[in-house]
Enzyme design. Structure first.
Site, mmCIF file in Angstrom:
data_model
loop_
_atom_site.group_PDB
_atom_site.id
_atom_site.type_symbol
_atom_site.label_atom_id
_atom_site.label_comp_id
_atom_site.label_asym_id
_atom_site.label_seq_id
_atom_site.Cartn_x
_atom_site.Cartn_y
_atom_site.Cartn_z
ATOM 1 N N ASP A 1 30.350 83.416 -25.994
ATOM 2 C CA ASP A 1 31.470 83.054 -26.769
ATOM 3 C C ASP A 1 30.782 82.101 -27.863
ATOM 4 O O ASP A 1 29.325 81.966 -27.775
ATOM 5 C CB ASP A 1 32.420 82.309 -26.148
ATOM 6 N N ASP B 1 28.364 85.137 -31.646
ATOM 7 C CA ASP B 1 29.120 85.212 -32.833
ATOM 8 C C ASP B 1 29.464 86.963 -32.640
ATOM 9 O O ASP B 1 28.411 87.608 -33.428
ATOM 10 C CB ASP B 1 28.833 84.650 -34.148
ATOM 11 N N ASN C 1 36.486 91.177 -25.148
ATOM 12 C CA ASN C 1 37.699 90.349 -25.260
ATOM 13 C C ASN C 1 37.873 89.455 -26.480
ATOM 14 O O ASN C 1 38.841 88.998 -26.680
ATOM 15 C CB ASN C 1 37.662 89.419 -23.960
ATOM 16 N N TYR D 1 46.080 90.777 -37.765
ATOM 17 C CA TYR D 1 45.632 91.152 -36.358
ATOM 18 C C TYR D 1 46.039 92.480 -36.026
ATOM 19 O O TYR D 1 45.389 93.071 -35.272
ATOM 20 C CB TYR D 1 46.284 90.053 -35.379
ATOM 21 N N LYS E 1 43.696 95.674 -34.382
ATOM 22 C CA LYS E 1 44.015 96.002 -33.193
ATOM 23 C C LYS E 1 44.321 97.458 -33.243
ATOM 24 O O LYS E 1 44.002 98.230 -32.239
ATOM 25 C CB LYS E 1 44.733 95.217 -32.510
ATOM 26 N N ILE F 1 51.008 87.045 -23.457
ATOM 27 C CA ILE F 1 50.513 86.550 -22.216
ATOM 28 C C ILE F 1 50.714 85.100 -22.097
ATOM 29 O O ILE F 1 50.202 84.343 -23.148
ATOM 30 C CB ILE F 1 48.982 86.939 -21.972
ATOM 31 N N THR G 1 49.394 82.077 -21.741
ATOM 32 C CA THR G 1 48.288 81.074 -21.709
ATOM 33 C C THR G 1 48.593 79.848 -21.908
ATOM 34 O O THR G 1 49.676 79.540 -22.445
ATOM 35 C CB THR G 1 47.110 81.698 -22.495
#
Length: 254
Positions: free
Chosen positions: A41, A66, A93, A159, A163, A192, A194
């Site tokens: 990450d 990155d 991910n 986004y 995707k 989701i 989170t």
């Protein structure tokens, strides 16, 4: 000694976006299945905290990465090759998003989302996928989204664009590697639950819309996404490539 199952015993796994809510659960599930993880990450210290809190922490390693930077990908893959002499699984991910609509989005933010969420996924396949092929084959799991397939709530244009591209790139790469020992599949979660999502949206009109559009009447859990990743990463899915696995509570069939 591993904890839980052993579906991924001693498989070397590179996980991007390791410190986010879904990434943490993926790391926990894959470690519990016996995998050796390279957690990556932008924040290596956050990855180290994840490594310390999952099964068999001494087996895992962390690396700042990155995913939008090709030189960093080259360095990461070289480090994995030097340390392990192979790579069995890439779990892509890492991503960023934007809630802006087709009208409200601005070019700078749009380009940044594409650079990370779309181009970063391609760079991972390009460099880590080549190592997987070279060292005996394995699996690439691209975390996509229902927004790569449907319009969602009519926002998050950048986004959705990223995707949607990941969805198609997955199939293209699957065909390229089909006879070369590398399987490539995508997972498409709905919304989701989170901590980040709850802190931002719980009780809002957007949160209620998420629930109303999900036939099962609840948001997904990060561990449910992680279970799908474990399946596609392991040898129970050896005749599956170019597929889309929806973890969406029925969203895309409504």
């Amino acid at each position: 000694m591993t904890t839980g199952g052993a579906r991924l015993r001693d498989k070397v796994v590179l996980l991007t976006g390791s410190s986010g809510g879904i990434g943490v659960e993926i790391a926990r599930r894959l470690a519990g299945e016996g995998a050796v993880l390279m957690l990556t990450d932008l924040d290596a210290e956050a990855c180290a905290r994840v490594a310390a809190d999952i099964p068999d922490p001494e087996r895992h390693h962390v690396l700042e990465l990155d995913i939008g930077d090709e030189q960093q990908w080259r360095a990461a893959v070289e480090a994995i090759a030097e340390r392990f002499s192979r790579l069995d699984v890439l779990v892509a991910n890492g991503a960023i998003g934007s809630l802006a609509t087709v009208v409200d989005e601005d070019l700078e933010r749009y380009n940044k989302v594409i650079a990370i969420s779309q181009t970063g996924t391609w760079l991972g396949m390009k460099h880590a996928g080549a190592l997987i092929e070279r060292t005996g084959g394995g699996s690439i799991v691209n975390l996509c989204s229902i927004l790569g397939t449907v319009g969602g709530l009519g926002n998050s244009l950048a986004y959705a664009a990223a995707k949607g591209a990941v969805r198609t790139m997955t199939k293209n790469a699957a065909l390229y590697w089909a006879a070369k020992g590398v399987r490539v599949n995508s997972i498409h979660p709905a919304f989701i639950e989170t901590r980040q999502l709850l802190d931002r949206y719980e009780g809002s009109d957007r949160y209620r819309a998420m629930l109303e559009h999900t036939p099962m009447g609840r948001l997904g859990r990060a561990e449910e996404v992680a279970a799908a990743v474990a399946f596609l990463a392991g040898d129970d899915s050896t005749f599956i490539t170019g597929s889309e696995l929806y973890v969406d509570g029925g969203w895309t069939c409504a």
